[in-house]
Design a protein around this motif. Structure first.
Motif, mmCIF file in Angstrom:
data_model
loop_
_atom_site.group_PDB
_atom_site.id
_atom_site.type_symbol
_atom_site.label_atom_id
_atom_site.label_comp_id
_atom_site.label_asym_id
_atom_site.label_seq_id
_atom_site.Cartn_x
_atom_site.Cartn_y
_atom_site.Cartn_z
ATOM 1 N N GLY A 1 0.771 -1.233 0.000
ATOM 2 C CA GLY A 1 0.000 0.000 0.000
ATOM 3 C C GLY A 1 0.798 1.277 0.000
ATOM 4 O O GLY A 1 0.294 2.304 0.434
ATOM 5 N N PHE B 1 -2.223 2.438 4.598
ATOM 6 C CA PHE B 1 -3.507 2.826 4.019
ATOM 7 C C PHE B 1 -3.392 4.290 3.606
ATOM 8 O O PHE B 1 -3.890 5.193 4.263
ATOM 9 C CB PHE B 1 -4.639 2.616 5.026
ATOM 10 N N PRO C 1 -3.888 7.174 0.672
ATOM 11 C CA PRO C 1 -4.613 7.420 -0.576
ATOM 12 C C PRO C 1 -3.644 7.600 -1.741
ATOM 13 O O PRO C 1 -2.635 8.288 -1.607
ATOM 14 C CB PRO C 1 -5.399 8.705 -0.311
ATOM 15 N N TRP D 1 -0.009 -2.381 -5.262
ATOM 16 C CA TRP D 1 -1.255 -2.917 -4.719
ATOM 17 C C TRP D 1 -1.664 -2.114 -3.499
ATOM 18 O O TRP D 1 -0.869 -1.869 -2.591
ATOM 19 C CB TRP D 1 -1.067 -4.389 -4.347
ATOM 20 N N LEU D 2 -2.913 -1.693 -3.484
ATOM 21 C CA LEU D 2 -3.458 -0.912 -2.370
ATOM 22 C C LEU D 2 -4.471 -1.762 -1.616
ATOM 23 O O LEU D 2 -5.497 -2.149 -2.176
ATOM 24 C CB LEU D 2 -4.123 0.366 -2.891
ATOM 25 N N PRO D 3 -4.199 -2.077 -0.348
ATOM 26 C CA PRO D 3 -5.149 -2.900 0.408
ATOM 27 C C PRO D 3 -6.370 -2.080 0.812
ATOM 28 O O PRO D 3 -6.310 -0.863 0.959
ATOM 29 C CB PRO D 3 -4.347 -3.322 1.641
ATOM 30 N N ASP D 4 -7.450 -2.778 0.984
ATOM 31 C CA ASP D 4 -8.672 -2.189 1.531
ATOM 32 C C ASP D 4 -8.673 -2.527 3.021
ATOM 33 O O ASP D 4 -8.257 -3.627 3.402
ATOM 34 C CB ASP D 4 -9.883 -2.813 0.824
ATOM 35 N N PRO D 5 -9.119 -1.615 3.884
ATOM 36 C CA PRO D 5 -9.111 -1.932 5.324
ATOM 37 C C PRO D 5 -9.838 -3.244 5.668
ATOM 38 O O PRO D 5 -9.432 -3.950 6.588
ATOM 39 C CB PRO D 5 -9.803 -0.728 5.960
ATOM 40 N N ALA D 6 -10.871 -3.599 4.916
ATOM 41 C CA ALA D 6 -11.592 -4.847 5.182
ATOM 42 C C ALA D 6 -10.725 -6.077 4.895
ATOM 43 O O ALA D 6 -11.005 -7.164 5.400
ATOM 44 C CB ALA D 6 -12.867 -4.897 4.347
ATOM 45 N N GLN D 7 -9.665 -5.916 4.111
ATOM 46 C CA GLN D 7 -8.774 -7.027 3.782
ATOM 47 C C GLN D 7 -7.698 -7.261 4.841
ATOM 48 O O GLN D 7 -6.956 -8.232 4.749
ATOM 49 C CB GLN D 7 -8.082 -6.768 2.438
ATOM 50 N N GLN E 1 -1.439 4.729 8.774
ATOM 51 C CA GLN E 1 -2.522 5.438 8.107
ATOM 52 C C GLN E 1 -2.339 6.938 8.308
ATOM 53 O O GLN E 1 -1.894 7.377 9.371
ATOM 54 C CB GLN E 1 -3.878 4.988 8.616
#
Length: 147
Positions: free
Chosen positions: A32, A105, A107, A119-125, A145
């Motif tokens: 990220g 995380f 932007p 690759w940018l992770p999503d917090p849900a991942q 973050q």
């Protein structure tokens, strides 16, 4: 005239000799690092020589340009040609060895090709990613973050 704190830190780091590689902490894996914060993390951590090797998760192939830094292509999408293609679960990603991981995380700044390729992770991942990192041998995980 005010002096930017980042400029002061950069100048101080340029004046300091790099730490010896003999005491390197193993392999660092970064996920990220797509924005200004991620760019600074990569620059400082790679430039500090505290880690013997650095891996960065990418969703597109990219040329490795920094010594000691390797991109790891994650299988973000299956290569199926039908319309039912969906993302490959993180648990099914191939393992890579690492000792320390940073998940940022941050932007993305979409005007650089590097940020688009990473690759940018999503917090849900995060739970699945943390389990995958643990399976890769990661013993230290830092979550970053922006505030």
């Amino acid at each position: 005239m005010s002096i930017d704190a980042i400029q002061v830190i950069h100048a101080a780091q340029r004046a300091m000799p790099p730490a010896p590689r003999a005491g390197a902490l193993g392999t660092l894996l970064i996920a990220g690092a797509t924005g200004a914060l991620g760019n600074e993390l990569v620059r400082r951590l790679v430039g500090s020589h505290r880690f013997a090797h650095t891996r960065v998760l990418a969703r597109e192939p990219m040329r490795d340009g920094l010594r000691g830094v390797e991109t790891v292509l994650v299988p973000a999408m299956s290569r199926a040609l039908d319309s039912s293609s969906k993302a490959v679960p993180i648990a099914e990603w191939p393992r890579v060895s690492a000792d320390t991981a940073i998940v940022a995380f941050d932007p993305p700044r979409l005007y650089h090709d590097r940020e688009r390729a990473l690759w940018l992770p999503d917090p849900a991942q995060l739970p699945d990613l943390a389990r995958w990192l643990r399976a890769c041998g990661v013993t230290t995980l830092a979550i970053v973050q922006p505030h």
